[in-house]
Design an enzyme around this catalytic site. Structure first.
Site, PDB file in Angstrom:
ATOM      1  N   LYS A  99      50.370 122.386   8.161  1.00 57.68           N
ATOM      2  CA  LYS A  99      50.985 121.455   7.214  1.00 57.68           C
ATOM      3  C   LYS A  99      50.200 120.155   7.067  1.00 57.68           C
ATOM      4  O   LYS A  99      50.152 119.560   5.987  1.00 57.68           O
ATOM      5  CB  LYS A  99      52.426 121.187   7.612  1.00 57.68           C
ATOM      6  CG  LYS A  99      53.329 122.411   7.448  1.00 57.68           C
ATOM      7  CD  LYS A  99      54.768 122.083   7.802  1.00 57.68           C
ATOM      8  CE  LYS A  99      55.670 123.281   7.555  1.00 57.68           C
ATOM      9  NZ  LYS A  99      55.336 124.433   8.395  1.00 57.68           N
TER      10      LYS A  99
ATOM     11  N   ARG B 126      51.183 134.212   0.023  1.00 57.17           N
ATOM     12  CA  ARG B 126      51.625 135.612   0.037  1.00 57.17           C
ATOM     13  C   ARG B 126      52.608 135.831  -1.096  1.00 57.17           C
ATOM     14  O   ARG B 126      52.960 134.888  -1.813  1.00 57.17           O
ATOM     15  CB  ARG B 126      52.334 135.906   1.363  1.00 57.17           C
ATOM     16  CG  ARG B 126      53.461 134.904   1.643  1.00 57.17           C
ATOM     17  CD  ARG B 126      54.254 135.230   2.876  1.00 57.17           C
ATOM     18  NE  ARG B 126      55.098 134.137   3.319  1.00 57.17           N
ATOM     19  CZ  ARG B 126      56.256 133.773   2.778  1.00 57.17           C
ATOM     20  NH1 ARG B 126      56.708 134.423   1.707  1.00 57.17           N
ATOM     21  NH2 ARG B 126      56.968 132.779   3.269  1.00 57.17           N
TER      22      ARG B 126
END
Length: 494
Positions: A116, A291
């Protein structure tokens, strides 16, 4: 095009990928654990291989075994689905070593966006709006206190690695901060093997809005509009809809452009999702999922683009199916995640045997499922049973269609989130589109009361329906016949 694709996943997403393979005339390979010996996806595939014990580390997370089966089966590509290894850069690296194509972005991109702190640095460099906060992990409690003071309370302490809201702590004053940092570090170290934490500004009533990205290897990148994912519990999504109820053409242009900037800056390829928090007219980058998403069907329905088939085609070297100008948003779609959980007991998992099953149907209704009657839901994996998706020309009509579909959906033997979804669809604030990521907590009592009424009504319906389901011996005989048929189909294809 590929000749054979190994699906490194299980359940409904494995079947979803295999369906796309079948339509593209590509053979599919399933891997299954001990717990999934009787699973539908293992029977649906053209070939199936036992991979190991039921625990994920011995099966669906075991990269060495997956690569070995891919080579044995002569699969020339691997589709990771979502969850498990879908955002593990090591799978991509191993695929490259063995000359197998991973259907997804490069391993280096997965690695960068999975962290992150790194991802936010990259987004700042791409001029994508980012929530105020630290651009590196905090090194001490004193530093954390100074940062929180400069940002202004409330703040949120997050783990740099991992996801799914694990370990997040919201802090409203300095006295809480020390405990929050220590707690998040401990959870992060245990869950992800990395105790690095960072601090950012906490938005009080944000909406969770995401954009579906698709990029090919020729340099073309588009977005396929937005999804609203604000109905969550413990940072896990429960209901998604597309488009967002607050979306305007101007806002979609601004947020979509930011999402494309994010993808092109990191040289992204294949399907991905850029997630934003939206508050008071402003939006901020949250994270990027490298994804296919659980909620991808609602985008497919409103844009008429098969995202999984596009994933496979792009990985095979094809260009994207359409330009940005050709993407059209048609109608409204809603998805309810049907989980084997007890919504009256804080969504506690409720695995077990399905003793009765009847899925809904009719115009505008889609069910992505991996279960069947007399199937036993294992306790080792995610509790999702299926995804119930509806489409209608307007949001109000879509809500009414979802209500109807939920009334038709019968699952006996385990507790499910169906009563929760019924309660939400009937909630005035949801119907009016007044959403934020704290919706479930803010309306807890009203939702709880509605669920109790729904469950009482469902119990009465359940008693009436029990006699309509086939006795166990007949079900076993039919299941055996279906299994025999599937094996014969596989044999004839070989």
């Amino acid at each position: 095009m590929f000749d054979k694709i190994l699906v490194a996943n299980r359940g409904e997403i494995a079947i979803r990928v295999m369906r796309a393979c079948r339509e593209l005339e590509v053979d599919s390979v399933a891997i299954y654990s001990d717990a999934d010996k009787t699973s539908l996806f293992a029977k649906y595939a053209d070939e199936s291989y036992h991979i190991g014990e039921s625990t994920p580390s011995e099966s669906y997370l075991n990269i060495e075994k997956i690569i070995d089966i891919a080579e044995k089966s002569k699969a020339d590509a691997i589709h990771p689905g979502y969850g498990f290894l879908a955002e593990n850069s090591n799978l991509g690296k191993e695929c490259e070593k063995h000359g197998i194509k991973l259907i997804g972005p490069k391993g280096s991109v997965i690695e960068a966006m999975g962290d992150k702190i790194t991802s936010k640095k990259l987004m700042r460099a791409a001029n994508v709006p980012v929530i105020p906060g630290t651009d590196k992990g905090i090194s001490s409690i004193d530093q954390g206190i100074k940062i929180a003071e400069s940002i202004g309370y409330p703040v949120i302490v997050k783990a740099s690695a991992g996801g799914g809201g694990i370990g997040m702590r919201t802090v409203y004053e300095e006295d809480e901060l020390v405990r929050a940092i220590e707690s998040t570090q401990s959870v992060a170290s245990s869950a992800f093997g990395d105790s690095t934490v960072y601090i950012e500004k906490y938005l009080e009533e944000p909406r969770h809005i995401e954009f579906q990205i698709m990029a090919d290897e020729q340099g073309n990148t588009i977005h396929l509009a937005d999804r609203e994912c604000s109905i969550q519990r413990r940072h896990q999504k429960l209901i998604e809809e597309a488009p967002s109820p607050i979306m305007t053409e101007d806002l979609r242009e601004r947020m979509g452009s930011a999402a494309i900037k994010a993808a092109t800056h990191i040289d992204y390829t294949n399907a991905g999702t850029v997630e934003f928090l939206y508050s008071n007219g402003d939006f901020y980058f949250l994270e990027m999922n490298t994804r296919i998403q659980v909620e991808h069907p609602i985008t497919e329905i409103i844009t008429n683009v098969d995202l999984v088939k596009e994933q496979i085609k792009i990985a095979a070297g094809n260009e994207i199916c359409c330009s940005q100008e050709e993407v059209e948003v048609n109608g409204h779609a809603i998805e309810c995640r049907i989980n084997a959980e007890d919504p009256l007991s804080d969504f506690a998992p409720n695995p077990g045997k399905i003793t009765g099953y009847r899925s809904p149907g009719g115009i505008g209704v889609r069910v992505d499922s991996g279960v069947y009657m007399n199937y036993t839901i294992p306790s080792f994996y995610d509790s999702m049973i299926s995804k119930l998706i509806v489409w209608s020309p307007s949001r109000n009509d879509a809500i009414n269609r979802m209500k109807r579909a939920l009334r038709e959906y019968v699952i006996l033997g385990v507790k499910t989130t169906i009563p929760f979804h019924k309660a939400i669809m009937n909630h005035e604030a949801f119907q009016q589109g007044r959403l934020n990521t704290h919706f479930v907590d803010e309306h807890h009592k009203g939702i709880q009361d509605n669920m109790e009424k729904v469950i009482a009504q469902d119990k009465e319906m359940e008693n009436r329906l029990k006699s309509t389901f086939l006795p166990g011996k007949k079900v076993a005989a039919i299941s055996a016949a279906v299994g025999s048929y599937m094996k014969s189909v596989q044999t004839s294809k070989k």
